[in-house]
Design an enzyme around this catalytic site. Structure first.
Site, short mmCIF file in Angstrom:
data_model
loop_
_atom_site.label_atom_id
_atom_site.label_comp_id
_atom_site.label_asym_id
_atom_site.label_seq_id
_atom_site.Cartn_x
_atom_site.Cartn_y
_atom_site.Cartn_z
N HIS A 18 0.83 -1.20 0.00
CA HIS A 18 0.00 0.00 0.00
C HIS A 18 0.87 1.26 0.00
O HIS A 18 0.53 2.26 -0.62
CB HIS A 18 -0.93 0.01 1.22
CG HIS A 18 -1.82 -1.20 1.27
ND1 HIS A 18 -2.32 -1.73 2.42
CD2 HIS A 18 -2.26 -2.00 0.28
CE1 HIS A 18 -3.04 -2.81 2.15
NE2 HIS A 18 -3.02 -2.99 0.85
N ASP A 119 -6.22 6.25 0.41
CA ASP A 119 -6.23 4.99 -0.35
C ASP A 119 -7.49 4.20 -0.01
O ASP A 119 -8.35 4.66 0.75
CB ASP A 119 -4.91 4.21 -0.19
CG ASP A 119 -4.73 3.61 1.20
OD1 ASP A 119 -5.67 3.67 2.01
OD2 ASP A 119 -3.63 3.08 1.47
N GLN A 358 13.32 -6.42 -5.89
CA GLN A 358 12.48 -6.97 -6.97
C GLN A 358 12.45 -6.13 -8.24
O GLN A 358 12.54 -6.66 -9.34
CB GLN A 358 11.05 -7.16 -6.44
CG GLN A 358 10.08 -7.62 -7.51
CD GLN A 358 8.80 -8.15 -6.93
OE1 GLN A 358 8.82 -8.98 -6.04
NE2 GLN A 358 7.68 -7.67 -7.43
N HIS A 373 2.42 -13.77 -7.12
CA HIS A 373 1.13 -13.89 -6.40
C HIS A 373 0.10 -12.90 -6.97
O HIS A 373 -1.02 -12.87 -6.50
CB HIS A 373 1.35 -13.65 -4.93
CG HIS A 373 1.57 -12.19 -4.58
ND1 HIS A 373 2.44 -11.38 -5.27
CD2 HIS A 373 0.99 -11.40 -3.65
CE1 HIS A 373 2.40 -10.17 -4.75
NE2 HIS A 373 1.54 -10.14 -3.77
N TRP A 376 -0.88 -6.07 -7.24
CA TRP A 376 -0.91 -5.14 -8.37
C TRP A 376 0.44 -4.47 -8.61
O TRP A 376 0.84 -4.21 -9.75
CB TRP A 376 -2.03 -4.12 -8.23
CG TRP A 376 -2.26 -3.40 -9.53
CD1 TRP A 376 -2.14 -2.07 -9.77
CD2 TRP A 376 -2.65 -3.99 -10.80
NE1 TRP A 376 -2.40 -1.79 -11.09
CE2 TRP A 376 -2.72 -2.95 -11.74
CE3 TRP A 376 -2.92 -5.30 -11.20
CZ2 TRP A 376 -3.07 -3.18 -13.08
CZ3 TRP A 376 -3.26 -5.53 -12.53
CH2 TRP A 376 -3.33 -4.47 -13.44
N ASN A 377 1.22 -4.21 -7.53
CA ASN A 377 2.55 -3.62 -7.75
C ASN A 377 3.44 -4.60 -8.51
O ASN A 377 4.10 -4.22 -9.48
CB ASN A 377 3.23 -3.27 -6.42
CG ASN A 377 2.49 -2.19 -5.67
OD1 ASN A 377 2.29 -1.10 -6.17
ND2 ASN A 377 2.04 -2.51 -4.46
N SER A 378 3.44 -5.84 -8.06
CA SER A 378 4.27 -6.84 -8.75
C SER A 378 3.83 -6.98 -10.20
O SER A 378 4.66 -7.10 -11.11
CB SER A 378 4.16 -8.20 -8.05
OG SER A 378 4.70 -8.12 -6.75
N GLU A 381 5.10 -4.12 -12.17
CA GLU A 381 6.55 -4.22 -12.33
C GLU A 381 6.91 -5.25 -13.40
O GLU A 381 7.90 -5.10 -14.12
CB GLU A 381 7.20 -4.57 -10.97
CG GLU A 381 7.16 -3.39 -9.99
CD GLU A 381 7.24 -3.77 -8.51
OE1 GLU A 381 7.01 -2.89 -7.67
OE2 GLU A 381 7.53 -4.93 -8.19
N GLU A 397 -7.39 -9.56 -3.43
CA GLU A 397 -7.89 -9.39 -4.80
C GLU A 397 -7.00 -10.10 -5.82
O GLU A 397 -7.17 -9.93 -7.02
CB GLU A 397 -8.03 -7.90 -5.12
CG GLU A 397 -6.77 -7.16 -5.58
CD GLU A 397 -5.67 -7.05 -4.55
OE1 GLU A 397 -5.81 -7.57 -3.42
OE2 GLU A 397 -4.63 -6.47 -4.87
N1 UDP Z 1 8.87 -6.52 -3.00
C1 UDP Z 1 10.24 -6.41 -3.03
N2 UDP Z 1 10.98 -7.49 -2.67
C2 UDP Z 1 10.42 -8.67 -2.29
C3 UDP Z 1 9.02 -8.77 -2.28
C4 UDP Z 1 8.27 -7.68 -2.65
O1 UDP Z 1 10.81 -5.36 -3.37
O2 UDP Z 1 11.16 -9.61 -1.98
C5 UDP Z 1 8.06 -5.35 -3.40
C6 UDP Z 1 7.57 -5.53 -4.82
O3 UDP Z 1 8.53 -5.04 -5.74
C7 UDP Z 1 6.27 -4.74 -4.80
C8 UDP Z 1 5.79 -4.83 -3.38
O4 UDP Z 1 6.90 -5.26 -2.60
O5 UDP Z 1 6.54 -3.38 -5.13
C9 UDP Z 1 4.68 -5.84 -3.21
O6 UDP Z 1 3.46 -5.27 -3.63
P1 UDP Z 1 2.34 -6.13 -4.35
O7 UDP Z 1 1.21 -5.21 -4.64
O8 UDP Z 1 2.90 -6.86 -5.49
O9 UDP Z 1 1.92 -7.23 -3.31
P2 UDP Z 1 1.52 -7.19 -1.76
O10 UDP Z 1 2.78 -7.24 -1.03
O11 UDP Z 1 0.73 -5.94 -1.52
O12 UDP Z 1 0.72 -8.43 -1.61
#
Ligand code: UDP
Length: 494
Positions: A18, A119, A358, A373, A376-378, A381, A397
């Site tokens: 978030h 948010d 990442q 998984h 949305w950030n992943s 990316e 989600e």
């Molecule tokens: N992330 C990272 N290294 C890791 C795991 C996650 O930098 O080993 C970062 C990833 O790049 C992303 C965020 O953590 O920006 C995870 O956000 P996402 O929305 O994908 O998933 P959430 O963690 O909210 O389930």
């Protein structure tokens, strides 16, 4: 660049997934719209990764971070309450402190906020903006399908008798494909007897109460869904305010990052031959699933980088509040992998304990696939690096995102039985990995991912749809400032 005297207060809910998109929105408002910005975060205080992320020295001068004390909700939710319930309760309880902090800024005339952006979990704080007479916006750090599901949920609640999880027919949500409740929909919606269902409905009703909605996609990614959200015959009935698709906003990759072991290893691999395996900031697998995944990777004989975490005991939800903990307390995670795995895969694999850089890994030319998984950030990316995916949703989600990626955007494959339901066996994992890394289907997925990469980059450039949407958002907000100052802005706003 727009001339503005806007100062945005951004309220952000806890959790790396978030905080990251809110920080990126704050930075973009500073760099592209000349705003000053204060971001209010509710840190979890558990994670070194989070502390590094919030390190003030990394931000432009015009961006402040204020950490609000994390409220004690232990007496307010059941000990086993799921993430959505806990987060909404935390954001509810933090309101008095947040209101007092805004009040101080206004009283002391220090970077007086001219707008509030919350948010998804902050919609109950929108009335605070009204108290201070400033406009209020909701930032959905997700996609238009997700926004549609949120907005339409209260209507579904009236229409559907019984639990969604028991429905056999797909749901028809305007702007989305037909969605099968159990397979494709957000888990908060499935069971009305769980408190998260009520919290989900509250958020669904809360989002349209903003004066506008910012969303972390670009117009060209989901044009049909955005059209349905804006059409008064469809979801526009419930959303009377403008929607500004301003993405893809994500952390930039840092070319100056220390070239640690993983990058030395990646540098030696051929282009687009490595699959990166990671489950976001908080995701982890059962022990049984970890073992199957290890065998599946080994049997595929494809190169991999795998971020491993200790296996979960009961629910994938449970790791959310300890996400990003990489204080070196558990260096021996390979004990959870099959005997001899590290030795047998030493030439093709690289295992990283707990947390990886990442964004930089995905941007490396050797990386050609991502088992994710579907946070949305992943997802962004991956797409913005043109990397196709194996969709492995765990909770929240993520299953909706998995369906969007596989069925609608065509940039991912997924297992026949969803991973949150059953252990995915090694043979199927091997097949999926081979499919995206070397099969015909993989080339087609990669092509589509690359097309999206270019369309996302174009949207952010000057004259691109997201660039223009952010300028429109600023004009929209300026209208309120001018109105408050007694100027009639009606002729100036498109
Ligand atoms: N992330 C990272 N290294 C890791 C795991 C996650 O930098 O080993 C970062 C990833 O790049 C992303 C965020 O953590 O920006 C995870 O956000 P996402 O929305 O994908 O998933 P959430 O963690 O909210 O389930």
């Amino acid at each position: 660049m727009e001339i503005t005297n806007q100062h945005a207060a951004l309220l952000c809910s806890p959790g790396m997934g978030h905080i990251i998109p809110v920080l990126e929105l704050g930075k973009r408002l500073v760099t592209h719209q000349n705003f000053t910005v204060t971001i209010f975060v509710v840190p979890l205080h558990t994670s070194k990764a989070e502390s590094e992320l919030l390190d003030a020295s990394a931000f432009p001068h015009s961006l402040d971070i204020i950490k609000l004390p994390s409220p004690d909700i232990s007496g307010l939710v059941e000990p086993d309450a799921v993430v959505v319930t806990r987060l909404t309760e935390m954001m509810r309880q933090v309101r008095p402190t947040f209101r007092a902090a805004l009040h101080d800024m206004i009283n002391f005339r220090h970077r007086c906020p001219t707008m509030l952006i919350v948010d998804l979990f902050g919609t109950e704080s929108l009335p605070i903006a009204e108290e201070f007479g400033i406009p209020k916006y909701v930032y959905i750090a997700s996609n238009a399908w997700f926004l549609s599901v949120m907005i339409y949920s209260p209507t579904l609640d009236e229409q559907v008798k019984g639990k969604f999880v028991d429905l056999k027919d797909p749901l028809e949500i305007p702007g989305c494909r037909k969605l099968f409740p159990e397979l494709d929909i957000v888990d908060a919606l499935l069971d009305w007897s769980n408190q998260q269902y009520d919290e989900h409905m509250l958020m669904g009703r809360g989002i349209p109460k903003g004066d506008g909605i910012l969303i972390n996609i670009w117009e060209e990614l989901e044009p049909k869904s955005l059209a349905a959200l804006r059409d008064e015959n469809f979801l526009g009935r419930f959303v009377k305010v403008p929607i500004f698709p301003i993405g893809p906003l994500m952390r930039p990759n840092v070319s100056s990052i220390p070239r640690g072991d993983v990058f030395d290893w990646l540098d030696k691999q051929p282009n687009e031959t490595v699959i990166y395996v990671s489950f976001g900031s908080g995701g982890a697998l059962s022990y049984e699933q970890m073992v199957e995944l290890a065998w599946g990777l080994e049997m595929s004989q494809q190169r991999f980088v795998w971020v491993i975490r200790p296996p979960i005991i009961s629910s994938a939800n449970e790791t959310f509040f300890t996400a990003g903990n990489h204080n070196g307390e558990d260096d021996n995670l390979t004990k959870y992998l099959p005997k001899g795995f590290m030795g047998r895969t030493k030439d093709i694999g690289f295992v990283i304990p707990l947390w990886a850089p990442q964004v930089d890994v995905l941007a490396h030319p050797s990386v050609g696939g991502f088992l994710t998984h579907c946070g949305w950030n992943s997802t962004l990316e991956s797409i913005t690096n043109g990397v196709p995916m194996i969709a492995w949703p765990l909770y929240a989600e993520q299953r909706l995102n998995a369906t969007l990626l596989t069925e609608e955007l065509g940039v991912a494959v997924r297992s026949k039985i969803p991973p949150w339901k059953n252990v995915v066996k090694r043979e199927e994992i091997e097949e999926m990995v081979r499919k995206i890394m070397e099969g015909e289907e993989g080339f087609a997925l990669r092509d589509r991912a690359k097309n999206l990469k270019f369309s996302g980059a174009k949207a952010l450039e000057q004259g691109g749809s997201s660039y223009d949407a952010l300028s429109l958002f600023t004009k929209h907000a300026n209208m309120f400032v001018q109105f408050a100052n007694g100027v009639d802005p009606s002729s100036q706003v498109p």
